[in-house]
Design a protein around this motif. Sequence first.
Motif, PDB file in Angstrom:
ATOM      1  N   LEU A 160     -29.841  11.209  46.417  1.00 26.30           N
ATOM      2  CA  LEU A 160     -29.502  11.179  47.800  1.00 26.30           C
ATOM      3  C   LEU A 160     -29.847   9.849  48.458  1.00 26.30           C
ATOM      4  N   ALA A 161     -28.621   9.238  49.118  1.00 25.36           N
ATOM      5  CA  ALA A 161     -28.833   7.742  49.684  1.00 25.36           C
ATOM      6  C   ALA A 161     -28.308   7.696  50.931  1.00 25.36           C
ATOM      7  N   ASP A 162     -29.216   7.262  52.089  1.00 19.19           N
ATOM      8  CA  ASP A 162     -28.582   7.193  53.063  1.00 19.19           C
ATOM      9  C   ASP A 162     -28.584   5.770  53.781  1.00 19.19           C
ATOM     10  N   GLU A 163     -27.205   5.087  53.677  1.00 18.44           N
ATOM     11  CA  GLU A 163     -27.026   3.755  54.108  1.00 18.44           C
ATOM     12  C   GLU A 163     -27.890   2.830  53.114  1.00 18.44           C
ATOM     13  N   PRO A 164     -27.917   3.130  51.650  1.00 15.50           N
ATOM     14  CA  PRO A 164     -28.757   2.431  50.719  1.00 15.50           C
ATOM     15  C   PRO A 164     -28.517   0.771  50.751  1.00 15.50           C
ATOM     16  N   SER A 165     -27.115   0.415  51.154  1.00 16.33           N
ATOM     17  CA  SER A 165     -27.014  -1.050  51.180  1.00 16.33           C
ATOM     18  C   SER A 165     -26.767  -1.612  52.416  1.00 16.33           C
ATOM     19  N   GLY A 166     -27.202  -0.879  53.532  1.00 18.17           N
ATOM     20  CA  GLY A 166     -26.953  -1.343  54.734  1.00 18.17           C
ATOM     21  C   GLY A 166     -27.821  -2.652  55.256  1.00 18.17           C
ATOM     22  N   SER A 167     -29.040  -2.866  54.196  1.00 15.54           N
ATOM     23  CA  SER A 167     -29.743  -3.952  54.779  1.00 15.54           C
ATOM     24  C   SER A 167     -29.623  -5.206  53.864  1.00 15.54           C
TER      25      SER A 167
END
Length: 221
Positions: A160-167
Amino acid sequence: MIELVDIYKSYGDVEVLRGVDLCIEPHRVTCIVGPSGAGKSTLLQILGTLDKADRGRVLYDGEDVGALTDRRLSRFRNSHIGFVFQMHRLLPEFTLQENVALPAMIGGTPRAQAMDRAADLLRTMGLSDRLTHRPAQLSGGEAQRGAVARALVNRPMVVLADEPSGSLDSHNREELHRLFFELRDTLGTTSVIVTHDESLAADADVTVHIADGTIMSQKRK
């Protein structure tokens, strides 16, 4: 098969999820998209057993995990679910290899075996020359790939990934997105990703649109 059945969740007077039904297909990349405040992250937390629904059931291969005691649920979460967050959350005092191995050691895997498994995963992700580096010595993209390796170390049923590329910048974002599909193809990984990234959602095997706490559509490629 992972299922959410008639999930409701409120915080105070705010109803965040309203009767959500969702099936997660194995060996697929599923993206959950929708506007801010739609309930995406809450849905992911309930799916990951980090939060409990007010009503409804969360089923993993037919087992209602909401009926588990806290201790059994912690063990279940450690062995069945991998998590990737927007920030890597690697522990600064440990090497990358140690960070990746930690969930396995917590689950009872002997240290040597856990470290070997961590090293194998990191090599798969192109980080073989970073095993002994600490998080501060890694680029953002390297640290986030390390976080994905950590999520996989116990061979979970789902990541489960929550905005994994957001940063991440655009280059590292594309690399991370590609990694989820490579893991699907090489390891058969099942991933559920909350994202605002339209390109990732367009490539996903399944795209779930949520708004106002309800699922508006679910599209398969």
